[in-house]
Write an enzyme that holds these catalytic residues in place. Structure first.
Site, PDB file in Angstrom:
ATOM      1  N   THR A 153     -10.094  58.801 -20.673  1.00 32.54           N
ATOM      2  CA  THR A 153     -10.637  57.852 -20.587  1.00 32.54           C
ATOM      3  C   THR A 153     -10.473  56.683 -19.195  1.00 32.54           C
ATOM      4  O   THR A 153      -9.467  56.483 -19.694  1.00 32.54           O
ATOM      5  CB  THR A 153     -11.018  57.188 -21.647  1.00 32.54           C
ATOM      6  N   VAL A 182     -21.124  60.318 -28.918  1.00 33.18           N
ATOM      7  CA  VAL A 182     -20.481  59.084 -28.562  1.00 33.18           C
ATOM      8  C   VAL A 182     -19.405  58.932 -28.879  1.00 33.18           C
ATOM      9  O   VAL A 182     -18.988  58.947 -30.523  1.00 33.18           O
ATOM     10  CB  VAL A 182     -21.530  57.498 -28.323  1.00 33.18           C
ATOM     11  N   GLY A 183     -18.425  58.304 -27.731  1.00 34.08           N
ATOM     12  CA  GLY A 183     -17.412  58.354 -28.854  1.00 34.08           C
ATOM     13  C   GLY A 183     -16.782  56.474 -28.745  1.00 34.08           C
ATOM     14  O   GLY A 183     -17.658  56.109 -28.408  1.00 34.08           O
ATOM     15  N   THR A 204      -7.996  54.416 -25.024  1.00 35.05           N
ATOM     16  CA  THR A 204      -8.472  56.202 -24.293  1.00 35.05           C
ATOM     17  C   THR A 204      -7.754  56.609 -25.740  1.00 35.05           C
ATOM     18  O   THR A 204      -6.687  56.999 -26.069  1.00 35.05           O
ATOM     19  CB  THR A 204      -7.722  56.501 -22.778  1.00 35.05           C
ATOM     20  N   GLY A 205      -8.084  58.492 -25.385  1.00 42.13           N
ATOM     21  CA  GLY A 205      -8.575  58.569 -26.866  1.00 42.13           C
ATOM     22  C   GLY A 205      -8.963  59.557 -27.743  1.00 42.13           C
ATOM     23  O   GLY A 205     -10.064  59.554 -27.489  1.00 42.13           O
ATOM     24  N   GLY A 207     -11.941  59.137 -29.528  1.00 41.64           N
ATOM     25  CA  GLY A 207     -12.873  57.914 -29.861  1.00 41.64           C
ATOM     26  C   GLY A 207     -13.479  58.192 -31.830  1.00 41.64           C
ATOM     27  O   GLY A 207     -13.257  57.195 -32.437  1.00 41.64           O
TER      28      GLY A 207
END
Ligand code: ASP
Length: 320
Positions: A153, A182-183, A204-205, A207
């Site tokens: 992301t 959805v994350g 980021t990663g 979610g």
């Protein structure tokens, strides 16, 4: 000149960081406009497989995108999730951020709002991403692979010379996610958080894990208690990981990018992670970080590393 800064997740944000740094040094544009422009640039670039146009599709072969915008002065916050074929999800997130109500829109409702706002639409599924999807489908069937490897992301935090801060994130989420998944990215406190009186953080990663710890909020909270960006990031991530291991026996990949309102930056990560930074004292630079014995090691990306990255990112096929 007053202090300014820009930090963003992943090497793909380098060009955007370079451009943002020029604007921030001039000092006339606002942090909120600069960060939106930076993320749009990455959304528009069709060779980045995890953001905007060219982002990888879900299990049904559809590109569903999530994005959020956060103004650290006013706390205008806008989020969109599961949006299809809106050319710049971040543009819609920023537009709706000033609304007192309805500042988080998903799916069809987001499409209708983007049409009302006369925002551009385009087919976000590129041939390259379609090919990668077909290949992955086969691999999953034949090799029983996890659909989720790596994380990418884009998220950025910006401080301008007037002391205003803003943050933005944009993502196609997990490759081969279920339709409607959805994350953390578009959720305030999880994938993004900023307060100009303190600083900001983006994540980021995985979610599903990041949202359990509201990590972006936690980092800003720790900075408000007096920790530096680096200390806050490490403390938040280390603590969270320990809890995850205790409760669930595992913790997914997580990386954070952090900037405070003095222009000091920090990161935390439990995997190898590239990020870009520029401040009054550092020209736009790509760094690589990894963790060793609970400590974060940061090195400037070598010419060799950058060339290998460029080659991999810009060829016709995507390596997952
Ligand atoms: N955090 C994103 C999500 O879970 C994935 C990523 O960072 O690549 O949707």
């Amino acid at each position: 000149m007053k202090q300014w800064g820009f930090i963003a997740t992943w090497c793909m944000a380098f060009d955007a960081c370079f451009e943002a740094s020029k604007e921030l040094a001039i000092g006339t544009k606002k942090a909120s406009d600069i960060v939106e422009h930076a993320i749009k640039k990455i959304e528009d670039y069709p060779f980045y497989k995890s953001v905007g146009c060219g982002g990888l599709p879900n299990t049904d072969g559809v590109v569903e995108l999530d994005a959020a915008f956060f103004d650290g002065d006013t706390w205008d916050f806008g989020g969109v999730a599961g949006v299809k074929n809106i050319a710049n999800p971040i543009g819609l997130a920023k537009k709706i951020s000033t609304d007192r109500f309805n500042c988080f829109l998903v799916g069809e409702g987001a499409t209708i709002e983007a049409q009302k706002q006369h925002l551009p639409f385009k087919n976000m599924l590129t041939e390259r991403a379609q090919k990668a999807w077909e290949q992955k489908k086969q691999d999953i069937l034949l090799k029983n692979l996890s659909p989720y490897d790596g994380h990418d992301t884009v998220g950025a935090v910006t401080l301008d010379q007037k002391g205003s801060m803003a943050a933005a994130v944009s993502t196609s989420g997990l490759f081969m996610k279920k339709s409607g998944r959805v994350g953390d990215s578009p959720f305030s406190g999880s994938g993004i958080y900023v307060d100009s009186e303190v600083g900001g953080c983006v994540a980021t990663g995985l979610g599903e894990d990041i949202m359990k710890g509201c990590l972006s909020y936690e980092v800003v909270r720790l900075m408000e208690e007096g920790l530096s960006p680096m200390e806050a990031g490490e403390k938040a991530l280390n603590r969270f990981e320990q809890k995850m291991l205790k409760k669930r026996n595992h913790c997914g990949a997580i990386s954070l990018a952090i900037l405070n309102n003095k222009g000091e930056w920090g990161i935390a990560t439990n995997v190898e992670y590239s990020f870009v930074v520029s401040t009054q004292d550092i020209p736009a630079t790509v760094f690589i970080a990894h963790r060793k014995e609970q400590k974060t090691i940061i090195e400037k990306a070598s010419e060799e590393w950058l060339q290998a990255w460029y080659k991999k990112t810009h060829r016709d096929t995507i390596t997952i």
